[in-house]
Design a protein around this motif. Structure first.
Motif, PDB file in Angstrom:
ATOM      1  N   ARG A  14       0.833  -1.214   0.000  1.00  0.00           N
ATOM      2  CA  ARG A  14       0.000   0.000   0.000  1.00  0.00           C
ATOM      3  C   ARG A  14       0.860   1.254   0.000  1.00  0.00           C
ATOM      4  NH1 ARG A  14      -3.008  -2.721   3.866  1.00  0.00           N
ATOM      5  NH2 ARG A  14      -2.014  -1.478   5.486  1.00  0.00           N
ATOM      6  N   ARG A  15       1.907   1.258   0.809  1.00  0.00           N
ATOM      7  CA  ARG A  15       2.780   2.434   0.881  1.00  0.00           C
ATOM      8  C   ARG A  15       3.473   2.679  -0.455  1.00  0.00           C
ATOM      9  NH1 ARG A  15       7.592   3.602   5.226  1.00  0.00           N
ATOM     10  NH2 ARG A  15       8.153   5.615   4.380  1.00  0.00           N
ATOM     11  N   TRP A  16       3.971   1.622  -1.072  1.00  0.00           N
ATOM     12  CA  TRP A  16       4.656   1.757  -2.351  1.00  0.00           C
ATOM     13  C   TRP A  16       3.696   2.234  -3.432  1.00  0.00           C
ATOM     14  CZ3 TRP A  16       9.128   2.833  -3.904  1.00  0.00           C
ATOM     15  CH2 TRP A  16       9.576   2.518  -5.177  1.00  0.00           C
ATOM     16  N   ARG A  17       2.481   1.696  -3.450  1.00  0.00           N
ATOM     17  CA  ARG A  17       1.477   2.150  -4.421  1.00  0.00           C
ATOM     18  C   ARG A  17       1.114   3.617  -4.195  1.00  0.00           C
ATOM     19  NH1 ARG A  17      -1.337  -1.808  -7.409  1.00  0.00           N
ATOM     20  NH2 ARG A  17      -0.852  -3.907  -6.719  1.00  0.00           N
ATOM     21  N   LEU A  18       0.978   4.007  -2.963  1.00  0.00           N
ATOM     22  CA  LEU A  18       0.640   5.397  -2.649  1.00  0.00           C
ATOM     23  C   LEU A  18       1.751   6.333  -3.108  1.00  0.00           C
ATOM     24  CD1 LEU A  18      -1.247   7.454  -1.264  1.00  0.00           C
ATOM     25  CD2 LEU A  18       0.037   7.035   0.832  1.00  0.00           C
ATOM     26  N   GLN A  19       2.996   5.984  -2.818  1.00  0.00           N
ATOM     27  CA  GLN A  19       4.108   6.825  -3.224  1.00  0.00           C
ATOM     28  C   GLN A  19       4.205   6.918  -4.745  1.00  0.00           C
ATOM     29  OE1 GLN A  19       7.411   4.999  -1.210  1.00  0.00           O
ATOM     30  NE2 GLN A  19       7.078   6.173   0.656  1.00  0.00           N
ATOM     31  N   LEU A  20       4.027   5.796  -5.422  1.00  0.00           N
ATOM     32  CA  LEU A  20       4.047   5.824  -6.879  1.00  0.00           C
ATOM     33  C   LEU A  20       2.871   6.617  -7.436  1.00  0.00           C
ATOM     34  CD1 LEU A  20       5.166   2.254  -7.967  1.00  0.00           C
ATOM     35  CD2 LEU A  20       6.308   4.410  -8.438  1.00  0.00           C
ATOM     36  N   VAL A  22       1.357   9.189  -6.019  1.00  0.00           N
ATOM     37  CA  VAL A  22       1.639  10.614  -5.830  1.00  0.00           C
ATOM     38  C   VAL A  22       2.660  11.085  -6.865  1.00  0.00           C
ATOM     39  CG1 VAL A  22       2.692  12.286  -4.248  1.00  0.00           C
ATOM     40  CG2 VAL A  22       1.006  10.649  -3.396  1.00  0.00           C
ATOM     41  N   ALA A  23       3.732  10.305  -7.065  1.00  0.00           N
ATOM     42  CA  ALA A  23       4.747  10.684  -8.049  1.00  0.00           C
ATOM     43  C   ALA A  23       4.163  10.726  -9.455  1.00  0.00           C
ATOM     44  CB  ALA A  23       5.918   9.701  -7.994  1.00  0.00           C
ATOM     45  N   MET A  62       2.930   1.658 -11.017  1.00  0.00           N
ATOM     46  CA  MET A  62       2.020   1.528  -9.877  1.00  0.00           C
ATOM     47  C   MET A  62       1.120   0.313 -10.049  1.00  0.00           C
ATOM     48  SD  MET A  62      -0.588   4.352  -8.323  1.00  0.00           S
ATOM     49  CE  MET A  62      -1.981   4.021  -9.354  1.00  0.00           C
TER      50      MET A  62
END
Length: 104
Positions: A14-20, A22-23, A62
């Motif tokens: 979830r964190r990695w998907r969220l960061q991607l 946003v980017a 993502m």
């Protein structure tokens, strides 16, 4: 509670998907603004198109993020990483190269 814990896997994913996300969102918004400004001022839209392609590649990265970080998810992690590399090359590398060649 280690890396093999399902809750940790879900949290990392979830964190990695969220960061991607946003980017990719920032990349896409800046690409669309650049494209609109290029059209408004009669400039070449070549660079904003590469920015847009880079943002779309970040979205693909993502989507390729696996649901976990177990050894079985490594092919999906590799695919996501390759999409990220492509996104960076398209978003940053291509406009710089075009500028150096005088095509921008």
């Amino acid at each position: 509670m280690g890396i093999s814990d399902p809750e940790v896997n879900d949290a990392l994913s979830r964190r990695w998907r969220l960061q991607l996300g946003v980017a990719a969102g920032i990349m896409l918004v800046s690409a669309v603004v650049g494209l609109l400004l290029a059209i408004a001022y009669g400039e070449s839209p070549v660079v904003p198109i590469f920015l847009l392609l880079g943002g779309l590649a970040a979205l693909c990265a993502m989507g390729a993020v696996p649901l976990g970080v177990t050894p079985g998810d490594r092919p999906a992690m590799k695919a996501s990483a390759l999409w990220i590399v492509l996104a960076v090359l398209l978003f940053f590398g291509a406009p710089l190269l075009l500028g150096q060649l005088g095509w921008a």
